[in-house]
Write an enzyme that holds these catalytic residues in place. Structure first.
Site, PDB file in Angstrom:
ATOM      1  N   LYS A   7      66.449 -22.684 125.509  1.00 28.09           N
ATOM      2  CA  LYS A   7      67.042 -21.340 125.413  1.00 28.09           C
ATOM      3  C   LYS A   7      67.751 -20.971 126.731  1.00 28.09           C
ATOM      4  O   LYS A   7      67.743 -21.745 127.678  1.00 28.09           O
ATOM      5  CB  LYS A   7      65.948 -20.336 125.057  1.00 28.09           C
ATOM      6  CG  LYS A   7      65.162 -20.705 123.779  1.00 28.09           C
ATOM      7  CD  LYS A   7      65.968 -20.523 122.494  1.00 28.09           C
ATOM      8  CE  LYS A   7      65.412 -21.262 121.291  1.00 28.09           C
ATOM      9  NZ  LYS A   7      64.128 -20.821 120.802  1.00 28.09           N
TER      10      LYS A   7
HETATM   11  C1  LIG Z   1      63.110 -20.741 119.728  1.00 28.29           C
HETATM   12  C2  LIG Z   1      63.043 -19.852 118.544  1.00 28.29           C
HETATM   13  C3  LIG Z   1      61.929 -19.047 118.226  1.00 28.29           C
HETATM   14  C4  LIG Z   1      60.654 -19.021 119.038  1.00 28.29           C
HETATM   15  O1  LIG Z   1      60.260 -20.226 119.463  1.00 28.29           O
HETATM   16  P1  LIG Z   1      59.110 -20.505 120.537  1.00 28.29           P
HETATM   17  O2  LIG Z   1      59.272 -21.960 120.741  1.00 28.29           O
HETATM   18  O3  LIG Z   1      57.835 -20.121 119.895  1.00 28.29           O
HETATM   19  O4  LIG Z   1      59.381 -19.703 121.784  1.00 28.29           O
HETATM   20  C5  LIG Z   1      62.015 -18.214 117.137  1.00 28.29           C
HETATM   21  N1  LIG Z   1      63.123 -18.130 116.395  1.00 28.29           N
HETATM   22  C6  LIG Z   1      64.217 -18.866 116.652  1.00 28.29           C
HETATM   23  C7  LIG Z   1      65.430 -18.698 115.812  1.00 28.29           C
HETATM   24  C8  LIG Z   1      64.207 -19.766 117.721  1.00 28.29           C
HETATM   25  O5  LIG Z   1      65.306 -20.509 117.962  1.00 28.29           O
END
Ligand SMILES: *Cc1c(COP(=O)(O)O)cnc(C)c1O
Length: 402
Positions: free
Chosen positions: A196
């Site tokens: 991210k």
């Molecule tokens: C990354 C992501 C999450 C949350 O992911 P974690 O790995 O638990 O931090 C939730 N929704 C989307 C669309 C994502 O890309």
């Protein structure tokens, strides 16, 4: 037919695999974590407060609550919104499974709305058509970093009295009609997974302007416990805490928060890099007849977590071949996402293919190209070269030179 593809034994465009995403960590980040290791607190301490305040300020929200990961944050948001057994929550199928799983954790039922064929974001008219007296919330996902259509979603939510939990895992740093993502929905989730915009290793946050949600989120992350005497239901000794509902241990550590605050300082630079690379991709691909580049609405600015191309014309049925050929060129392409309702777990629970035809068709034709702030311009040039090489080959094979 141009250069021989690596998949058929030709020279690959690169010698090493370029991943689709990865973190950017520098010496400042490392120093921040080391300093925290040497401090009095390594879990919930001053670094958590500082990171939460920094994030809330950055996105223009009153409150932020950090969690051990984005999925835990979504679970907490569903709890705070009061989702319980039998409640329905509408979300998009074109997302990571966490956007729907969080509803199941609370006993609720995810309902999948279809997507807009241009932006791939949840389609407000599909949301409206799925609302029942049991609908409690909607979880739009700002897919790839472009905010969903909140003007219409908010009108629907207000009309039916439902809560908006924005899954902005892709959209830290994006704007919707001049407002920062994180500032306008009832609750907004950001994730700090390494792919991210900024990372804490694992981590997530909910931002909100609502004091009630804020207090519930804080307690949910630590077993449903409060130490604040003002919040106690009964008179207590000063050393006693009170558990008022069943929460979880979803705390982020101070080590992670210190990394997060250090990363947050670089968010604007990270997003600017992503936008510059997207511009280069758009320029390279926008005249290719059989490749559809991402649609960017004029009233939103995307922070571009992902760059997705969609195959069209004669290339429509060749996603598998093109994907594998790009991998052989050492371009770490990916696909985001297999529609959630078509996952085996969901199919076993009554969800069927055909429920969201647009999302299902889009899924068959999309490929995510590498995009992250630590890429170099040479990396971008390699991706462009590989895409052009592979597409030219398959256009020649299909006689579909668009
Ligand atoms: C990354 C992501 C999450 C949350 O992911 P974690 O790995 O638990 O931090 C939730 N929704 C989307 C669309 C994502 O890309």
């Amino acid at each position: 037919m141009g250069d021989k593809l690596a998949i058929f034994g030709g020279e690959p465009v690169r010698n090493t695999l370029l991943p689709y995403g990865r973190q950017s960590i520098d010496d400042q980040d490392i120093e921040a974590v080391v300093a925290t290791l040497q401090s009095d607190y390594i879990t919930t301490g001053p670094e958590i407060d500082a990171f939460e305040k920094g994030l809330a300020d950055h996105v223009g929200a009153a409150y932020a609550v950090a969690f051990s990961n984005g999925t835990a944050a979504l679970h907490a948001a569903c709890f705070a919104a009061g989702i319980t057994k039998g409640d329905e929550v509408i979300t998009t199928p074109l997302t990571f499974v966490a956007s729907a799983n969080c509803v199941l954790y609370t006993g609720g039922k995810p309902v999948f709305a279809d997507v807009n064929p241009k932006t791939y974001n949840i389609d407000p008219s599909s949301i409206e058509s799925l609302i029942t007296p049991r609908t409690k919330a909607v979880i739009p996902v700002d897919f790839t970093g472009q905010p969903a259509d909140y003007e219409q979603i908010k009108a629907i939510a207000d009309k039916h009295g439902i809560v908006i939990i924005e899954d902005a895992a892709h959209a830290l740093g994006a704007d919707y009609k001049g407002e920062k993502v994180g500032s306008y929905s009832d609750m907004t989730m950001f994730s700090f997974h390494p792919v991210k915009h900024i990372t804490t290793g694992e981590g997530g946050v909910i931002t909100t302007n609502d004091r009630d949600y804020y207090e519930k989120l804080l307690m949910f992350r630590t077993h449903g416990i409060t130490r604040d005497p003002a919040q106690h239901l009964e008179n207590r000794h000063s050393w006693e805490y009170e558990m008022q509902f069943l929460g979880f241990n979803y705390r982020m550590t101070d080590l992670q928060a210190a990394l997060g605050s250090s990363q947050l300082k670089k968010l604007n630079t990270f997003v600017a890099k992503r936008r510059a690379y997207v511009e280069a991709y758009n320029k390279a691909f926008n005249k290719m007849g059989n490749v559809i580049i991402p649609a960017q609405l004029p009233d939103t600015t995307s922070s571009y977590h992902l760059y997705i191309i969609r195959l069209s014309g004669p290339l429509k049925g060749l996603r598998k071949e093109i994907f594998e050929a790009l991998r052989a060129e050492n371009i770490g392409v990916n696909v985001h996402y297999m529609p959630v309702h078509t996952q085996p777990y969901y199919r076993d629970r009554g969800y069927t293919r055909g429920m969201c035809p647009v999302a299902e068709e889009v899924y068959e034709q999309i490929i995510s190209l590498p995009l992250f702030s630590g890429m170099t311009e040479e990396d971008v040039a390699d991706v462009v070269k590989a895409v052009k090489k592979v597409i030219a080959h398959y256009e020649a094979v299909t006689g579909g030179n668009g």
